[in-house]
Design a protein around this motif. Structure first.
Motif, mmCIF file in Angstrom:
data_model
loop_
_atom_site.group_PDB
_atom_site.id
_atom_site.type_symbol
_atom_site.label_atom_id
_atom_site.label_comp_id
_atom_site.label_asym_id
_atom_site.label_seq_id
_atom_site.Cartn_x
_atom_site.Cartn_y
_atom_site.Cartn_z
ATOM 1 N N TYR A 247 -9.061 -9.722 -2.583
ATOM 2 C CA TYR A 247 -9.890 -8.751 -1.881
ATOM 3 C C TYR A 247 -9.052 -7.495 -1.660
ATOM 4 C CZ TYR A 247 -13.327 -12.358 -1.031
ATOM 5 O OH TYR A 247 -14.275 -13.324 -1.196
ATOM 6 N N GLN A 248 -9.646 -6.342 -1.883
ATOM 7 C CA GLN A 248 -8.926 -5.089 -1.727
ATOM 8 C C GLN A 248 -9.570 -4.249 -0.645
ATOM 9 O OE1 GLN A 248 -8.252 -2.718 -5.198
ATOM 10 N NE2 GLN A 248 -7.406 -4.409 -6.407
ATOM 11 N N LEU A 249 -8.729 -3.746 0.248
ATOM 12 C CA LEU A 249 -9.183 -2.798 1.259
ATOM 13 C C LEU A 249 -9.140 -1.387 0.675
ATOM 14 C CD1 LEU A 249 -7.349 -4.021 4.495
ATOM 15 C CD2 LEU A 249 -9.824 -3.873 4.175
ATOM 16 N N GLN B 131 -3.622 3.766 13.995
ATOM 17 C CA GLN B 131 -2.228 3.974 13.614
ATOM 18 C C GLN B 131 -1.582 5.018 14.513
ATOM 19 O OE1 GLN B 131 -1.486 5.625 9.662
ATOM 20 N NE2 GLN B 131 0.453 4.533 9.494
ATOM 21 N N TYR C 124 -8.899 0.607 11.586
ATOM 22 C CA TYR C 124 -7.495 0.488 11.929
ATOM 23 C C TYR C 124 -7.059 1.676 12.782
ATOM 24 C CZ TYR C 124 -6.764 -3.399 8.688
ATOM 25 O OH TYR C 124 -6.810 -4.616 8.054
ATOM 26 N N TYR D 161 -17.155 -6.068 4.129
ATOM 27 C CA TYR D 161 -16.446 -6.203 5.401
ATOM 28 C C TYR D 161 -15.855 -4.847 5.722
ATOM 29 C CZ TYR D 161 -13.312 -8.323 8.913
ATOM 30 O OH TYR D 161 -12.669 -8.668 10.063
ATOM 31 N N TYR E 112 0.846 -1.187 0.000
ATOM 32 C CA TYR E 112 0.000 0.000 0.000
ATOM 33 C C TYR E 112 0.884 1.240 0.000
ATOM 34 C CZ TYR E 112 -3.885 -2.989 1.534
ATOM 35 O OH TYR E 112 -4.855 -3.971 1.630
ATOM 36 N N GLU F 147 -3.470 11.354 3.653
ATOM 37 C CA GLU F 147 -4.353 10.469 2.877
ATOM 38 C C GLU F 147 -4.418 9.102 3.532
ATOM 39 O OE1 GLU F 147 -5.393 13.161 -0.063
ATOM 40 O OE2 GLU F 147 -5.938 11.038 -0.186
ATOM 41 N N GLY F 148 -5.429 8.343 3.152
ATOM 42 C CA GLY F 148 -5.495 6.952 3.583
ATOM 43 C C GLY F 148 -4.578 6.086 2.744
ATOM 44 N N LEU F 149 -4.479 4.845 3.129
ATOM 45 C CA LEU F 149 -3.643 3.913 2.379
ATOM 46 C C LEU F 149 -4.351 3.501 1.089
ATOM 47 C CD1 LEU F 149 -2.926 3.509 5.528
ATOM 48 C CD2 LEU F 149 -1.822 1.426 4.731
ATOM 49 N N LEU G 87 -5.229 -3.543 13.119
ATOM 50 C CA LEU G 87 -6.664 -3.810 13.151
ATOM 51 C C LEU G 87 -7.208 -3.612 14.558
ATOM 52 C CD1 LEU G 87 -9.213 -4.833 11.673
ATOM 53 C CD2 LEU G 87 -8.543 -7.137 12.366
ATOM 54 N N PHE H 186 -9.441 2.468 1.979
ATOM 55 C CA PHE H 186 -9.348 3.197 3.234
ATOM 56 C C PHE H 186 -9.954 4.583 3.125
ATOM 57 C CE2 PHE H 186 -6.574 0.751 6.093
ATOM 58 C CZ PHE H 186 -6.111 -0.226 5.240
ATOM 59 N N GLY H 187 -10.522 5.066 4.245
ATOM 60 C CA GLY H 187 -10.838 6.474 4.370
ATOM 61 C C GLY H 187 -9.555 7.265 4.587
ATOM 62 N N LYS H 188 -9.678 8.587 4.631
ATOM 63 C CA LYS H 188 -8.490 9.441 4.731
ATOM 64 C C LYS H 188 -7.945 9.544 6.148
ATOM 65 C CE LYS H 188 -8.927 12.336 0.656
ATOM 66 N NZ LYS H 188 -8.824 13.717 0.129
ATOM 67 N N ASN I 184 -13.865 -3.607 2.495
ATOM 68 C CA ASN I 184 -13.234 -4.674 1.720
ATOM 69 C C ASN I 184 -14.201 -5.201 0.666
ATOM 70 O OD1 ASN I 184 -10.957 -6.180 1.225
ATOM 71 N ND2 ASN I 184 -11.433 -7.795 2.676
ATOM 72 N N PRO J 151 -0.619 0.600 10.433
ATOM 73 C CA PRO J 151 -1.978 0.455 10.960
ATOM 74 C C PRO J 151 -2.161 -0.908 11.616
ATOM 75 C CG PRO J 151 -1.978 1.151 8.655
ATOM 76 C CD PRO J 151 -0.586 0.721 8.975
ATOM 77 N N PHE K 200 -8.448 4.887 10.919
ATOM 78 C CA PHE K 200 -8.881 4.741 9.532
ATOM 79 C C PHE K 200 -10.036 3.750 9.470
ATOM 80 C CE2 PHE K 200 -5.547 6.957 7.288
ATOM 81 C CZ PHE K 200 -4.431 6.855 8.108
ATOM 82 N N THR L 120 -13.135 -12.486 2.613
ATOM 83 C CA THR L 120 -13.111 -11.044 2.857
ATOM 84 C C THR L 120 -12.684 -10.710 4.273
ATOM 85 O OG1 THR L 120 -14.401 -9.017 2.578
ATOM 86 C CG2 THR L 120 -15.530 -10.869 3.580
#
Lengths: 116, 115
Positions: free
Chosen positions: B101-103, B38, B36, B32, A35, A41-43, B46, B105-107, B93, B44, B89, A101
């Motif tokens: 599967y791709q996560l 950080q 996170y 999902y 990532y 910003e987010g990842l 979970l 993220f918010g900012k 998913n 990050p 964050f 997921t």
């Protein structure tokens, strides 16, 4: 019981040089994700690899960026001919499997790349 | 195009208070929703996660509330402590269609808990 390891933690490169970022997943993990996090910003997902295979590189820039996860050794994210816009934190994550997921991704501490 | 919108950008809460962070999404393929935490200089970690068939999940002082019809979810931190000061964050998913599967993220929200 080491977690995900990344090195170097900080990397400074001049424009046009190459950057190599390394990631050793947690013991027993064979799935690696990279990532990128820009300031404030987010990842953002870049690439997902299993041993010797790139599974999903839909988030990778088309040029200058490449990734590998060899049978032996760490995963490598390689950035050729770096530009100032490549300055960011690059995080690696690993998981035991990727078929669900809810599979948890465990993140490393990141490599902060600065391009002068 | 930002697929997961997170607010506020920063939050200051007094010790013992409730911290609330909100996220909204558009993509109904998300299935999902992890949060996170950080700390500076760290990756990050979970914190807590929820599936969309559940409206609330609680783990200790941390609670996720999920509103599927509104496509919104939020993190509540009860009895906030200075040690909770970090960037949070939200993420979502979904299967990418390209083998993983791709996560997304918010900012992020920078939380500061003051004594």
């Amino acid at each position: 019981n080491a977690g995900v390891m990344q090195n170097p933690r900080h990397l400074v490169r001049r424009r046009g040089q190459e950057a190599r970022l390394r990631c050793s997943p947690m013991k027993g993990h064979s799935h690696v994700y990279w990532y990128r996090q820009l300031p404030e910003e987010g990842l953002k997902f870049m690439v997902y690899l299993q041993k010797e295979n790139i599974i999903d590189e839909s988030g990778m820039p088309k040029e200058r960026f490449s990734a590998e996860f060899p049978k032996e050794g760490p995963s490598i994210l390689r950035i050729q001919q770096v530009v100032r816009g490549d300055s960011a934190a690059y995080f690696c994550a690993s998981s035991t499997k990727a078929g669900s997921t809810t599979d948890t991704q465990y993140f490393g501490p990141g490599t902060r790349l600065t391009v002068l | 195009q930002q697929q997961v919108k997170q607010s506020p950008q920063s939050l200051i809460v007094q010790k013992g208070g409730i911290s609330i962070i909100n996220c909204a999404y558009e993509n109904t393929a998300f299935d999902y929703f992890p949060w996170y935490q950080q700390f500076p200089g760290k990756g990050p970690a979970l914190l807590i996660a929820i599936r969309p068939d559940v409206s609330e999940k609680k783990e200790g002082r941390f609670t996720i509330s999920f509103n599927k019809s509104a496509k919104q979810f939020s993190l509540h931190i009860m009895d906030s402590q200075p040690g909770d000061s970090a960037t949070y964050f939200c993420a979502a998913n979904a299967y990418s269609g390209a083998g993983s599967y791709q996560l997304t993220f918010g900012k992020g929200t920078k939380l500061s808990v003051i004594p």
